[in-house]
Design a protein around this motif. Structure first.
Motif, PDB file in Angstrom:
ATOM      1  N   TYR A 188       0.807  -1.218   0.000  1.00 53.66           N
ATOM      2  CA  TYR A 188       0.000   0.000   0.000  1.00 53.66           C
ATOM      3  C   TYR A 188       0.841   1.270   0.000  1.00 53.66           C
ATOM      4  N   CYS A 189       2.169   1.175  -0.028  1.00 52.35           N
ATOM      5  CA  CYS A 189       3.033   2.325   0.215  1.00 52.35           C
ATOM      6  C   CYS A 189       2.795   3.452  -0.784  1.00 52.35           C
ATOM      7  N   TYR A 190       2.452   4.624  -0.266  1.00 52.95           N
ATOM      8  CA  TYR A 190       2.180   5.779  -1.116  1.00 52.95           C
ATOM      9  C   TYR A 190       3.439   6.291  -1.810  1.00 52.95           C
ATOM     10  N   ALA A 191       4.623   5.866  -1.343  1.00 56.26           N
ATOM     11  CA  ALA A 191       5.878   6.347  -1.931  1.00 56.26           C
ATOM     12  C   ALA A 191       6.314   5.542  -3.146  1.00 56.26           C
ATOM     13  N   ARG A 192       5.641   4.444  -3.438  1.00 58.77           N
ATOM     14  CA  ARG A 192       6.052   3.629  -4.591  1.00 58.77           C
ATOM     15  C   ARG A 192       6.190   4.445  -5.887  1.00 58.77           C
ATOM     16  N   PRO A 193       5.282   5.366  -6.197  1.00 60.43           N
ATOM     17  CA  PRO A 193       5.406   6.104  -7.456  1.00 60.43           C
ATOM     18  C   PRO A 193       6.676   6.939  -7.577  1.00 60.43           C
ATOM     19  N   THR A 194       7.387   7.198  -6.468  1.00 61.04           N
ATOM     20  CA  THR A 194       8.612   7.983  -6.578  1.00 61.04           C
ATOM     21  C   THR A 194       9.686   7.262  -7.383  1.00 61.04           C
ATOM     22  N   THR A 232      -3.904   7.112   9.683  1.00 59.35           N
ATOM     23  CA  THR A 232      -4.295   7.577   8.354  1.00 59.35           C
ATOM     24  C   THR A 232      -5.082   6.455   7.695  1.00 59.35           C
ATOM     25  N   VAL A 233      -5.875   6.801   6.698  1.00 64.10           N
ATOM     26  CA  VAL A 233      -6.563   5.777   5.916  1.00 64.10           C
ATOM     27  C   VAL A 233      -5.716   5.477   4.685  1.00 64.10           C
ATOM     28  N   VAL A 234      -5.951   4.338   4.077  1.00 67.24           N
ATOM     29  CA  VAL A 234      -5.176   3.939   2.907  1.00 67.24           C
ATOM     30  C   VAL A 234      -5.412   4.922   1.767  1.00 67.24           C
ATOM     31  N   ARG A 235      -4.342   5.221   1.049  1.00 74.52           N
ATOM     32  CA  ARG A 235      -4.474   6.075  -0.140  1.00 74.52           C
ATOM     33  C   ARG A 235      -3.723   5.439  -1.299  1.00 74.52           C
ATOM     34  N   LEU A 236      -4.288   5.581  -2.490  1.00 73.30           N
ATOM     35  CA  LEU A 236      -3.810   4.821  -3.644  1.00 73.30           C
ATOM     36  C   LEU A 236      -3.438   5.731  -4.812  1.00 73.30           C
TER      37      LEU A 236
END
Length: 391
Positions: free
Chosen positions: A112-118, A291-295
């Motif tokens: 779920y990591c929000y940093a993957r797109p970096t 925090t809630v999950v963000r995609l």
């Protein structure tokens, strides 16, 4: 540079690309949003050929986003000399101005990591590459010392690990986070840490000294108390019981520590909210956050692929509730709602967190860190031999 595509349209077929690989959050090298070339399903309707371990040797590679790599995918870490190490934050919903990330990518592999797109900015996949092809900023401590010595620098608590876990497994070898903390300790500069790793215990000596100066706050993220679920969601992070032990050890050393119940995923770890907070309070956590999950971007297809692989019976229900939290979309980037969501279910989650924390006597507010003891490191003149005043 090609124009980015919205996450709902980005490589939808990659969700069913490859079977799960033990020890990794995802098994596919999902193409990133800046790719000049993409693959589409053949119009005959046949599924793309799946990877077969017996037909491919470990030293053979594939650039096909529909194929999985070998089952045992090693982690590599490449050295990088960073021009700067302090990243400025301008987002109004994030409570810090400066951040340090000694590494790019994260071996923990949280799906779920929000940093993957970096990783897209490195022309690498936010999928498997984010977990296996890491970058170490080998001059992190030297760059930090140089930036703190700049004329006019105004100290403000620095967040360590905002886009990658500073205590991921490679830190045991590279020790970049330790070097950064040594600079901050020498300068008496306040900082905060967020981590899912028990590796932070190695630096309790530095953390305890900073705590005596009221200059440190550590947040340990606990997503679930279910070891099986945690192993699938965040395959190389510390086990839940081990993170709770880290909270105990930090608290026993006098280090202010909080627990971040994050991300809350409806119908997955959301039923555990109260149990996690109770366990955190018993371990000595002084504050609770969530925090809630963000995609965002490529996280969306990767996460939905994980749901299809691991909880197919709940997948549609989970996504429906996530859309309720984000205004009918898979993800809403608006600062007012992206962290906590909005609507009835967001209100319910907030009430549950607050009431559970209050029931166990845990304050939800982090401590105020002291910037007054800060001493700027030697600048160029001092490095050349000129004496420093006021030391």
């Amino acid at each position: 540079m090609p124009k980015p595509v919205p996450p709902s349209d980005a490589f939808p077929d990659a969700r069913r690309a490859a079977a799960p690989v033990k020890g990794r959050g995802t098994a596919t090298r999902l193409a990133h949003r800046f790719e000049a070339r993409t693959r589409e399903r053949d119009q005959t309707g046949w599924e793309p050929m799946q990877w077969q371990p017996a037909l491919r040797s470990d030293d053979q590679k594939t650039d096909d986003p529909f194929e999985a790599p070998p089952a045992v995918q090693p982690t590599t870490c490449q050295a990088e000399t960073a021009r700067t190490i302090l990243s400025r934050n301008d987002s109004p919903d994030i409570p810090f101005t400066w951040a340090i990330n000694p590494y790019r990518g994260c071996e923990h592999g949280c799906i779920y990591c929000y940093a993957r797109p970096t990783h897209s900015y490195l022309n690498l996949s936010p999928g498997l590459d984010f977990e296996t092809r890491l970058i170490a900023k080998v001059n992190a401590a030297q760059a930090l010392q140089r930036e703190l010595a700049r004329p006019g620098y105004q100290p403000s608590p620095i967040q360590i690990g905002s886009a990658t876990d500073a205590y991921q497994p490679v830190e045991r070898e590279w020790r970049l986070t330790r070097q950064v903390l040594e600079v901050l300790d020498a300068c008496r500069h306040p900082y905060t840490i967020v981590t899912k790793s028990s590796g932070v215990e190695r630096d309790i000596d530095l953390l305890a000294r900073a705590a005596d100066r009221k200059q440190v706050y550590v947040m340990v993220s606990i997503t679930s108390l279910d070891a099986g679920l945690s192993l699938r969601l965040e395959p190389r992070a510390a086990a839940p019981w081990r993170r709770l032990e880290t909270v105990r050890r930090l608290a026993a050393a006098g280090v202010p520590v909080g627990v971040n119940v994050a991300p809350i995923i409806p119908f997955l770890n959301e039923p555990e909210i109260e149990r996690i907070i109770e366990a955190a309070a018993q371990a000595g956590a002084a504050s609770i956050h969530y925090t809630v999950v963000r995609l965002p971007w490529e996280v969306n297809p990767l996460f939905q692929g994980w749901l299809a692989d691991h909880v197919p019976d709940k997948a549609e229900r989970i996504m429906a509730r996530i859309r309720e939290l984000h205004g009918g979309r898979d993800y809403e980037a608006d600062f007012a709602r992206r962290m906590k969501g909005a609507g009835i279910w967001a209100d319910l989650i907030r009430q549950r967190v607050r009431k559970a924390a209050a029931r166990h006597g845990v304050d939800g507010r982090p401590p105020v860190l002291d910037v007054q003891p800060f001493r700027a490191p030697p600048g160029r003149n001092a490095a050349a031999g000129q004496a420093r005043l006021f030391d």
